[in-house]
Design a protein around this motif. Structure first.
Motif, PDB file in Angstrom:
ATOM      1  N   ASP A 278       3.621   8.049  -2.501  1.00 36.79           N
ATOM      2  CA  ASP A 278       5.118   8.126  -2.909  1.00 36.79           C
ATOM      3  C   ASP A 278       5.808   8.307  -1.749  1.00 36.79           C
ATOM      4  O   ASP A 278       7.073   7.579  -1.497  1.00 36.79           O
ATOM      5  CB  ASP A 278       5.403   9.029  -3.792  1.00 36.79           C
ATOM      6  CG  ASP A 278       4.740   8.490  -5.106  1.00 36.79           C
ATOM      7  OD1 ASP A 278       4.523   7.361  -5.555  1.00 36.79           O
ATOM      8  OD2 ASP A 278       4.615   9.580  -6.322  1.00 36.79           O
ATOM      9  N   LYS A 279       5.606   9.214  -0.836  1.00 33.86           N
ATOM     10  CA  LYS A 279       6.275   9.434   0.471  1.00 33.86           C
ATOM     11  C   LYS A 279       6.542   8.283   1.258  1.00 33.86           C
ATOM     12  O   LYS A 279       7.365   8.068   2.029  1.00 33.86           O
ATOM     13  CB  LYS A 279       5.881  10.889   0.961  1.00 33.86           C
ATOM     14  CG  LYS A 279       6.129  12.222   0.445  1.00 33.86           C
ATOM     15  CD  LYS A 279       5.573  13.263   1.309  1.00 33.86           C
ATOM     16  CE  LYS A 279       5.988  14.546   0.380  1.00 33.86           C
ATOM     17  NZ  LYS A 279       5.542  15.722   1.089  1.00 33.86           N
ATOM     18  N   LEU A 280       5.323   7.878   1.495  1.00 30.03           N
ATOM     19  CA  LEU A 280       5.264   6.664   2.404  1.00 30.03           C
ATOM     20  C   LEU A 280       5.845   5.469   2.036  1.00 30.03           C
ATOM     21  O   LEU A 280       6.624   4.729   2.601  1.00 30.03           O
ATOM     22  CB  LEU A 280       3.629   6.189   2.698  1.00 30.03           C
ATOM     23  CG  LEU A 280       2.807   7.199   3.535  1.00 30.03           C
ATOM     24  CD1 LEU A 280       1.322   6.813   3.346  1.00 30.03           C
ATOM     25  CD2 LEU A 280       3.189   7.455   4.795  1.00 30.03           C
ATOM     26  N   ARG A 281       5.790   5.257   0.527  1.00 30.88           N
ATOM     27  CA  ARG A 281       6.726   4.039  -0.212  1.00 30.88           C
ATOM     28  C   ARG A 281       8.102   4.389   0.060  1.00 30.88           C
ATOM     29  O   ARG A 281       8.921   3.591   0.414  1.00 30.88           O
ATOM     30  CB  ARG A 281       6.453   4.073  -1.524  1.00 30.88           C
ATOM     31  CG  ARG A 281       5.064   3.428  -1.666  1.00 30.88           C
ATOM     32  CD  ARG A 281       4.952   3.250  -3.400  1.00 30.88           C
ATOM     33  NE  ARG A 281       3.974   2.010  -3.352  1.00 30.88           N
ATOM     34  CZ  ARG A 281       4.306   0.945  -3.883  1.00 30.88           C
ATOM     35  NH1 ARG A 281       5.737   0.650  -3.949  1.00 30.88           N
ATOM     36  NH2 ARG A 281       3.312  -0.145  -3.822  1.00 30.88           N
ATOM     37  N   ASP A 282       8.778   5.702   0.213  1.00 27.47           N
ATOM     38  CA  ASP A 282       9.863   5.837   0.569  1.00 27.47           C
ATOM     39  C   ASP A 282      10.385   5.696   1.772  1.00 27.47           C
ATOM     40  O   ASP A 282      11.549   5.427   1.919  1.00 27.47           O
ATOM     41  CB  ASP A 282      10.121   7.469   0.091  1.00 27.47           C
ATOM     42  CG  ASP A 282      10.157   7.688  -1.594  1.00 27.47           C
ATOM     43  OD1 ASP A 282      10.165   6.829  -2.354  1.00 27.47           O
ATOM     44  OD2 ASP A 282      10.045   9.062  -1.884  1.00 27.47           O
ATOM     45  N   GLU A 283       9.258   5.903   2.837  1.00 24.34           N
ATOM     46  CA  GLU A 283       9.655   5.487   3.975  1.00 24.34           C
ATOM     47  C   GLU A 283       9.685   4.040   4.279  1.00 24.34           C
ATOM     48  O   GLU A 283       9.714   3.640   5.401  1.00 24.34           O
ATOM     49  CB  GLU A 283       8.728   6.319   5.152  1.00 24.34           C
ATOM     50  CG  GLU A 283       8.728   7.705   4.898  1.00 24.34           C
ATOM     51  CD  GLU A 283       7.632   8.480   5.512  1.00 24.34           C
ATOM     52  OE1 GLU A 283       6.914   7.919   6.615  1.00 24.34           O
ATOM     53  OE2 GLU A 283       7.471   9.759   5.428  1.00 24.34           O
TER      54      GLU A 283
ATOM     55  N   TYR B 294       7.031   1.632   3.618  1.00 23.41           N
ATOM     56  CA  TYR B 294       5.701   1.224   3.641  1.00 23.41           C
ATOM     57  C   TYR B 294       5.266   0.593   2.298  1.00 23.41           C
ATOM     58  O   TYR B 294       5.466   1.190   1.315  1.00 23.41           O
ATOM     59  CB  TYR B 294       4.523   2.252   4.155  1.00 23.41           C
ATOM     60  CG  TYR B 294       4.799   2.694   5.358  1.00 23.41           C
ATOM     61  CD1 TYR B 294       4.502   1.919   6.426  1.00 23.41           C
ATOM     62  CD2 TYR B 294       5.477   4.024   5.757  1.00 23.41           C
ATOM     63  CE1 TYR B 294       4.525   2.304   7.852  1.00 23.41           C
ATOM     64  CE2 TYR B 294       5.363   4.506   6.982  1.00 23.41           C
ATOM     65  CZ  TYR B 294       5.080   3.688   7.974  1.00 23.41           C
ATOM     66  OH  TYR B 294       5.082   4.337   9.489  1.00 23.41           O
TER      67      TYR B 294
ATOM     68  N   ARG C   7      -4.512  15.165   5.292  1.00 25.14           N
ATOM     69  CA  ARG C   7      -3.106  15.270   5.428  1.00 25.14           C
ATOM     70  C   ARG C   7      -2.198  14.223   5.636  1.00 25.14           C
ATOM     71  O   ARG C   7      -2.705  13.171   5.615  1.00 25.14           O
ATOM     72  CB  ARG C   7      -2.873  16.324   6.419  1.00 25.14           C
ATOM     73  CG  ARG C   7      -3.548  17.513   6.792  1.00 25.14           C
ATOM     74  CD  ARG C   7      -2.992  18.415   7.949  1.00 25.14           C
ATOM     75  NE  ARG C   7      -4.023  19.703   7.853  1.00 25.14           N
ATOM     76  CZ  ARG C   7      -4.368  20.029   9.048  1.00 25.14           C
ATOM     77  NH1 ARG C   7      -4.123  19.688  10.261  1.00 25.14           N
ATOM     78  NH2 ARG C   7      -5.107  21.349   8.762  1.00 25.14           N
ATOM     79  N   MET C   8      -0.945  14.357   5.150  1.00 26.91           N
ATOM     80  CA  MET C   8       0.165  13.087   5.252  1.00 26.91           C
ATOM     81  C   MET C   8       0.036  12.496   6.421  1.00 26.91           C
ATOM     82  O   MET C   8      -0.046  11.220   6.388  1.00 26.91           O
ATOM     83  CB  MET C   8       1.376  13.729   4.979  1.00 26.91           C
ATOM     84  CG  MET C   8       2.384  12.633   4.528  1.00 26.91           C
ATOM     85  SD  MET C   8       2.209  11.237   3.545  1.00 26.91           S
ATOM     86  CE  MET C   8       2.166  12.081   2.012  1.00 26.91           C
ATOM     87  N   ASN C   9       0.039  13.218   7.677  1.00 29.39           N
ATOM     88  CA  ASN C   9      -0.044  12.707   8.861  1.00 29.39           C
ATOM     89  C   ASN C   9      -1.363  11.882   9.124  1.00 29.39           C
ATOM     90  O   ASN C   9      -1.394  10.443   9.603  1.00 29.39           O
ATOM     91  CB  ASN C   9      -0.014  13.696   9.980  1.00 29.39           C
ATOM     92  CG  ASN C   9       0.125  12.995  11.208  1.00 29.39           C
ATOM     93  OD1 ASN C   9       1.017  12.282  11.573  1.00 29.39           O
ATOM     94  ND2 ASN C   9      -0.707  13.687  12.138  1.00 29.39           N
TER      95      ASN C   9
ATOM     96  N   ARG D 189      -0.607   8.543   7.311  1.00 32.19           N
ATOM     97  CA  ARG D 189       0.570   7.823   8.054  1.00 32.19           C
ATOM     98  C   ARG D 189      -0.142   7.073   9.254  1.00 32.19           C
ATOM     99  O   ARG D 189       0.101   5.859   9.506  1.00 32.19           O
ATOM    100  CB  ARG D 189       1.494   8.846   8.593  1.00 32.19           C
ATOM    101  CG  ARG D 189       2.697   8.223   8.650  1.00 32.19           C
ATOM    102  CD  ARG D 189       3.901   9.325   9.213  1.00 32.19           C
ATOM    103  NE  ARG D 189       4.532   9.543   8.043  1.00 32.19           N
ATOM    104  CZ  ARG D 189       4.627  10.536   7.351  1.00 32.19           C
ATOM    105  NH1 ARG D 189       3.766  11.764   7.836  1.00 32.19           N
ATOM    106  NH2 ARG D 189       5.667  10.709   6.410  1.00 32.19           N
TER     107      ARG D 189
END
Length: 116
Positions: A1-6, A8, A81-83, A86
């Motif tokens: 979800d965070k990556l989509r918000d960014e 991607y 991790r999120m990183n 990414r």
């Protein structure tokens, strides 16, 4: 979800059953994608991740086969991790941009910060 918000364009496919392997279901999904990153938390020596091997074999005869790359992460109980995600997504975007059709398996997060 965070990556989509960014911004991607990413999603997740969870393989819930390994045997029998859901080959046809994956082929249907894969045929609509540009690239697939397969994240394994295991290693079969000499082959790579088990899910990657099976997922790649499922696409062998697809006419519009996406770029498929395996990533081995989280070995030994390490957190992914999120990183790390990414880095994986950036690698896949790079493959699409450069037209890489058969990228090698990458290892993520084995020592210190995740780096490709």
């Amino acid at each position: 979800d965070k990556l989509r918000d960014e911004g991607y364009k990413v999603g997740v496919i969870k393989v819930r059953v390994f045997s029998p392997f859901p080959k046809e279901e994956l082929r249907e999904v894969y045929s609509k994608l540009k690239a697939v990153a397969i994240v394994d938390r295991d290693l079969s020596p000499g082959i790579g991740g088990i899910l990657y091997t099976e997922g790649l074999a499922s696409t062998y005869s697809l006419k519009n086969r996406p770029i498929i790359q395996g990533f081995i992460c989280g070995l030994g109980g390490r957190d992914i991790r999120m990183n790390d995600f990414r880095l994986i997504i950036n690698e896949m975007y790079k493959n699409i941009d450069e037209g890489v059709t058969d990228p090698p398996i990458k290892w993520i997060g084995l020592r210190g910060d995740a780096k490709l």
